[in-house]
Design a protein around this motif. Structure first.
Motif, PDB file in Angstrom:
ATOM      1  N   ILE A 145      -1.768 -20.558 -36.234  1.00 11.86           N
ATOM      2  CA  ILE A 145      -1.512 -19.133 -36.398  1.00 11.86           C
ATOM      3  C   ILE A 145      -2.636 -18.299 -35.796  1.00 11.86           C
ATOM      4  O   ILE A 145      -2.418 -17.176 -35.323  1.00 11.86           O
ATOM      5  N   GLY A 146      -3.872 -18.847 -35.801  1.00 12.26           N
ATOM      6  CA  GLY A 146      -4.984 -18.132 -35.184  1.00 12.26           C
ATOM      7  C   GLY A 146      -4.789 -17.980 -33.684  1.00 12.26           C
ATOM      8  O   GLY A 146      -5.050 -16.911 -33.119  1.00 12.26           O
ATOM      9  N   THR A 147      -4.335 -19.055 -33.024  1.00 14.88           N
ATOM     10  CA  THR A 147      -4.050 -18.974 -31.595  1.00 14.88           C
ATOM     11  C   THR A 147      -2.849 -18.078 -31.328  1.00 14.88           C
ATOM     12  O   THR A 147      -2.847 -17.267 -30.388  1.00 14.88           O
ATOM     13  N   GLN A 148      -1.821 -18.205 -32.162  1.00 14.04           N
ATOM     14  CA  GLN A 148      -0.620 -17.389 -31.974  1.00 14.04           C
ATOM     15  C   GLN A 148      -0.924 -15.901 -32.112  1.00 14.04           C
ATOM     16  O   GLN A 148      -0.299 -15.064 -31.452  1.00 14.04           O
ATOM     17  N   ALA A 149      -1.911 -15.572 -32.953  1.00 11.21           N
ATOM     18  CA  ALA A 149      -2.268 -14.160 -33.135  1.00 11.21           C
ATOM     19  C   ALA A 149      -2.806 -13.559 -31.845  1.00 11.21           C
ATOM     20  O   ALA A 149      -2.585 -12.360 -31.570  1.00 11.21           O
ATOM     21  N   THR A 150      -3.507 -14.331 -31.028  1.00  8.82           N
ATOM     22  CA  THR A 150      -4.050 -13.800 -29.769  1.00  8.82           C
ATOM     23  C   THR A 150      -2.986 -13.694 -28.692  1.00  8.82           C
ATOM     24  O   THR A 150      -3.234 -13.109 -27.633  1.00  8.82           O
ATOM     25  N   PHE A 151      -1.798 -14.248 -28.947  1.00  9.33           N
ATOM     26  CA  PHE A 151      -0.693 -14.154 -27.989  1.00  9.33           C
ATOM     27  C   PHE A 151       0.414 -13.222 -28.465  1.00  9.33           C
ATOM     28  O   PHE A 151       1.552 -13.328 -28.003  1.00  9.33           O
ATOM     29  N   GLY A 152       0.099 -12.339 -29.399  1.00  7.86           N
ATOM     30  CA  GLY A 152       1.037 -11.276 -29.736  1.00  7.86           C
ATOM     31  C   GLY A 152       1.775 -11.417 -31.047  1.00  7.86           C
ATOM     32  O   GLY A 152       2.678 -10.612 -31.326  1.00  7.86           O
ATOM     33  N   LEU A 153       1.453 -12.398 -31.880  1.00  9.33           N
ATOM     34  CA  LEU A 153       2.175 -12.555 -33.148  1.00  9.33           C
ATOM     35  C   LEU A 153       2.061 -11.312 -34.023  1.00  9.33           C
ATOM     36  O   LEU A 153       3.059 -10.845 -34.589  1.00  9.33           O
TER      37      LEU A 153
END
Length: 572
Positions: free
Chosen positions: A88-96
């Motif tokens: 989820i931390g990585t997904q947050a930097t891709f627009g989550l």
């Protein structure tokens, strides 16, 4: 029923040593004390009596077979679980956060709710693992959380996300304690640390593989434009991989009694191997709850040390897994660069795990030392992250601070391995495991909440709080070791008064372990205190003054610190 002569017990105040039958006959009262479920993982053969003797070659062959089947599978499962949980931390930097309209602390709550349900359902899941087929139960849990991770890719708002994250915490809560129990049911005490570190190294090892795949998915967003929401495809990939792996576990994962790839004779050999741990065999079908073992936890200081250590280690873990990628992007790196920069951290972590695994498999009583050393660099790392500004000339220095926080997980992971090594008695072991993971969950919840939106982009209070936690953990580990040194020295002196041979001591330790006695109730639990480590042939206690002198000198010179086994010798 025939009664054996009374056994002289140690002058220990905690609990008297239970009587042991002199012959390996079945005791009627034992059957009422330990009831077995129809679906429990009970090995074929006589589990009530003393384990038969097998050759070292048979034991070695069985151990290698277990390594081939279990270690790669557990490594894969644990790596997937860690990636699913922290992606989820990585997904947050891709627009989550933008695509689902998250505001304020809503993003932090996606981690907090995960650990709330993780904590609430961890204890019931532990009970289920103890009562039913462990391998089948873990596999079903894994398939369920794979479905949840897959569904995260379809979420449109905070309500859907927070519900799915709550379900994910519910299903993932059993993987770590379950694997610890699996290791305890297959391997001897000396092998616990090295085998546990194998699958725990997937926290970083599988992270390298996952980061490369996520990098490939994320790069498509640059080539296809913002309409391609890469974070959703990350969930599709991770969820599908988890479901497939869970199906594979249905056929391969489990205790020696339940797996299909062992013959009937091999199952007996596997149970005979772990009898040397003096904590019983791999029964997972115990129905009777023993309140006296629960009360014993309250007076065992290392029960509390384990829980507090898990909390202090997990506060930074919750912060860094949730906000680490965001902090690095705020320092000046792109989201793709952040993924790649995680690879050196993961490689370093794997190498550190391998080093610890090799050393602890060859030399005993070193786990506490590695735990202490592993929390020192993170203190400096978080201080650097908290004090340096987000300016271009400092971004690599801040990343260096982030990089040296790598070894902090060792203090937590090695503490987990102490549970099967040092805690005897099913009820006590279940409670110790549960309390440790409660500390783990609460710490991660706190860690995700001390990084607040108003403190962005540097999050100074959060990073400073993590540094304080590691400093406190360092002090706790030092005190923990000091307590263990004193306990082991007292234990050594008490054992000098026992006029029994080494063979008799080992036999009594096995019998008490088989009777579901706790580490406080079993004073014969570890042979290292009884061995005279000199260049000459070891002397056996015979009651003579010369033997007594040799034994006392050896014990006083070679008392090594390790974790608690009640008033008995503990393993590290």
């Amino acid at each position: 029923m025939a009664r054996a002569p009374e056994i002289t017990t140690l002058p220990v105040k905690a609990k008297p040593t239970p009587e042991i039958s002199g012959e390996p006959e079945k005791r009627p009262e034992k059957i009422t004390d330990v009831e077995l479920s129809e679906k429990s993982s009970v090995a074929d053969g006589d589990i009530q009596g003393i384990a038969p003797q097998y050759t070292d070659e048979q034991y070695h062959k069985l151990k290698r077979k277990a390594d081939r089947y279990l270690l790669p599978l557990m490594w894969l499962c644990y790596g997937i679980q860690q990636t699913d949980k922290t992606s989820i931390g990585t997904q947050a930097t891709f627009g989550l956060t933008k695509d689902t309209g998250l505001v304020g602390q809503q993003y932090s709550w996606l981690t907090t709710i995960f650990y709330i349900t993780y904590m609430i359902f961890e204890f019931p899941s532990n009970i289920i693992l103890q009562r039913y087929l462990m391998g089948r139960t873990l596999s079903c849990y894994m398939i369920c959380w794979g479905v949840v991770v897959l569904c995260i890719g379809f979420a449109q708002n905070f309500t859907q996300l927070v519900t799915l994250r709550a379900l994910q915490g519910l299903f993932e809560c059993c993987i770590s304690p379950g694997f610890i129990l699996v290791v305890g049911s297959w391997y001897t005490t000396r092998e616990h640390a090295s085998r546990s570190l194998v699958f725990q190294s997937a926290n970083a090892g599988f992270g390298v593989i996952a980061n490369l795949i996520l990098y490939g998915i994320g790069s498509l967003q640059y080539s296809r434009g913002p309409e391609f929401q890469a974070w959703r495809y990350m969930s599709y990939f991770l969820g599908g991989m988890t479901i497939l792996t869970g199906c594979l576990c249905l056929f391969l994962l489990g205790t020696p009694s339940e797996v299909r790839w062992l013959s009937s004779e091999e199952k007996k050999i596997a149970n005979a191997r772990i009898m040397a741990n003096n904590t019983g065999h791999d029964r997972t079908g115990i129905k009777k709850w023993k309140w006296k073992q629960a009360r014993e936890c309250l007076i065992d200081p290392c029960f509390w040390f384990a829980g507090v250590n898990a909390f202090l280690s997990s506060v930074p873990n919750g912060g860094i897994t949730t906000f680490g990628s965001i902090i690095n992007t705020n320092a000046g790196f792109t989201n793709l660069q952040v993924i790649l920069l995680d690879i050196p951290r993961n490689v370093t972590s794997v190498l550190w795990f391998i080093l610890i695994g090799i050393i602890t498999s060859r030399r005993q009583n070193l786990r506490m030392y590695f735990m202490i050393v592993s929390v020192i660099p993170p203190v400096a790392g978080f201080i650097m992250m908290a004090t340096l500004p987000n300016e271009p000339q400092y971004k690599w220095t801040k990343w260096a601070g982030y990089y040296i926080t790598v070894p902090y997980v060792v203090a937590l992971f090695l503490a987990w391995t102490l549970i099967p090594s040092n805690v005897a008695g099913r009820t006590k072991r279940t409670l110790t495991s549960s309390f440790t993971f409660v500390g783990y969950c609460v710490g991660n919840m706190v860690g995700s909440q001390i990084f607040t939106a108003k403190d962005a982009p540097r999050y100074i209070p959060g990073t400073a709080g993590c540094a304080v936690c590691f400093a406190l953990e360092l002090l706790l580990l030092i005190v923990w070791r000091f307590v263990l040194v004193l306990r082991n020295r007292r234990r050594a002196k008490q054992l000098l008064g026992q006029g029994i041979s080494e063979e008799e001591r080992v036999e009594r330790g096995k019998q008490l372990g088989e009777q579901d006695c706790t580490d406080f109730e079993n004073p014969y639990s570890h042979e290292d205190l009884w061995r005279i480590r000199t260049a000459t042939k070891p002397q056996v206690w015979t009651g003579s003054s010369r033997s007594s002198s040799l034994l006392e000198q050896s014990l006083m010179m070679h008392v090594e610190v390790s974790e608690v086994r009640g008033f008995g010798r503990s393993r590290a």
